[in-house]
Design a protein around this motif. Sequence first.
Motif, PDB file in Angstrom:
ATOM      1  N   LEU A  79       0.807  -1.214   0.000  1.00  0.00           N
ATOM      2  CA  LEU A  79       0.000   0.000   0.000  1.00  0.00           C
ATOM      3  C   LEU A  79       0.845   1.272   0.000  1.00  0.00           C
ATOM      4  N   SER A  80       2.116   1.139   0.366  1.00  0.00           N
ATOM      5  CA  SER A  80       2.902   2.357   0.546  1.00  0.00           C
ATOM      6  C   SER A  80       3.655   2.781  -0.710  1.00  0.00           C
ATOM      7  N   LEU A  81       3.554   1.980  -1.778  1.00  0.00           N
ATOM      8  CA  LEU A  81       4.174   2.367  -3.043  1.00  0.00           C
ATOM      9  C   LEU A  81       3.064   2.602  -4.063  1.00  0.00           C
ATOM     10  N   ASN A  82       3.111   3.745  -4.728  1.00  0.00           N
ATOM     11  CA  ASN A  82       2.071   4.050  -5.712  1.00  0.00           C
ATOM     12  C   ASN A  82       2.157   3.075  -6.888  1.00  0.00           C
TER      13      ASN A  82
END
Lengths: 305, 322
Positions: free
Chosen positions: B101-104
């Motif tokens: 979730l923390s990388l686009n």
Amino acid sequence: MSRTLTTLREDLLRFLGGPTVSYMKRDPGAIVGGTIFLVFVMSALFAGVVAPHDPYQADLANSLQPPVGFGGSWEHPLGTDAIGRDLLSRLIYGARISLSVAAVSVTLAVLVGVSLGALSGYFGGLIDEVLMRIVDFWLSFPAVLMAISLMVVLGPGYWNVVAAMTLTSWVPFARVVRGEFLTLKERPFVLAAKAIGVGSAHIIFREALPNTFPSLIVLSTFQLARNIIYEASLSFIGIGVKPPNPSWGLMLGTGRQHILDAWWIAMFPGLAITLVVLGINLLGDSLRDALDPTIKKRLGVVEVQ
Amino acid sequence: MTALLSLRDVAKYFEIRRGVFERRVVKAVDGISFDVEEGQTVGLVGESGSGKSTLALTVLRLYEPTGGQAIFEGVNLFELKGRELTRVRRKMGIVFQDPYLSLNPVKRVRDIVGLPLKVHMPKLSFEERESMIREMLEQVGLKAADVEKFPHEFSGGQRQRIAIARALIVKPKFLILDEPTSALDLSVQAKILNLLLDLQREFRLTYLFITHDMNVIKHISDRINVMYLGKLVESAETEELFERPLHPYTRALLSSVPTLDPRQRGRKKMLLRGDPPDPANPPPGCRFSSRCPLADDLCRREEPPLVQVEPGHWVACHKVGG
């Protein structure tokens, strides 16, 4: 700004490339829909080359000629109308009007809807309250009624139709983008970007917006089909594109007077509308499947929770 | 030793609105104070919902603080605005729990890892930036050629390496690690932990390590702070805390850790009854009193203050010390 536009274009093309195309190649609906759509787009683009006659040239000696197979000749394959204009040529030029009105108005609606939706979803608060009440107000009006009222005020004409179409089709874009932004702005990758120190513009355009493209692409195709029908409807009741422009709706409207003795004048524009809308909807259905979560996973888009 | 970061009474309240009239305040972080010494790893443990992550996001100003101070290198982070805040962000970084979730998902590794460079070192040429990105990727155990790839082309552990590279590329001093290993497979967890330890030595980093895993925290941190429902309940050096846990909640946390040591086998297990109470409606007095086996009337009436019982060992419990 131009750099933002370049990266946005790359992000958009990424969704329309690779896995999406390979999925759609295996979908018969997409192939049929795409072919129909392509035929109409091509004839609109190259109307001057494809059309056998001048669509505005009246020829009273040859008025109300039936199509080939019903007593007509190859000179006018789909017959002629009450003042002898070639129906096929008028249909081909009509594709220009129908498709361009729809395409231009959907583009404008995307710009308006996405901007307002993004502002609303990202900033929330008072902006959101105000914009969403405007949206509610807009939705409480039947769209056709609003389009008709607008045309009555503005008067007939190409750009006025575009304006009426835009004003009646931006709302779904605003709602979809707002909804996606509401969840996107809480996602860890947005927090990570904020922790790095980027501004709101970066987050809106570079981080969040590209993630709404799958929904926007699908919604755009359905709005395109809808606007083709709306344009035809407005022209049909005489408040759309001005005659003698060969709008399909206008042709359908004038053909109505001859429906018993010369059915082809109304029949062919009606068929054209049906076909192109069917084509676009088939294409849209397939796009929706191709950009669905299962495939999104292949593209690396994680489902919104 | 000096404190790189000093938290003083940091508070973050959320307002929950139900309908038009009902408003309730959730005190997710309620007056937390502790120091993070330069070069150390400070652990922050507690159950989910205890406010660990909220505290992290508040310190980084990703949430607006309700109150308190966070003094970083002598500057109160909570008073910074605009450009000053942006400048300070270069010295701090965060790695989130879930690298999915923390990388686009629509960005290439080049743009993800290079973003801090674009923000904080905008004058770099494309080539300079590119070589720094590639070098950083190799330092976290990825390949330089990975710049072209998208996050979905990597495994969870590799994604976490990308997130670490992004956090470290502008050479910050201080990193908040918000459960950086709990979304990963066990075998991968150890590798990421070792990577973090190596990087700490190499870049002389200070870590605030958030977790609910007592084994991980024992392995990595110098000092441990235990949080329960937005409050600090105990704070001590790692060894001291594991040897002599004083707060009943800390003891319960520690006895939940499985052990291989045969001498420890006979020890009394202390198990907690029930779930943590609703943070919007905590029990009066000590917040732990509703689950505490030792709680009496005093605990249910009065909130215990955080007191120093040994040098460096703080605890908030009526039943400890005297």
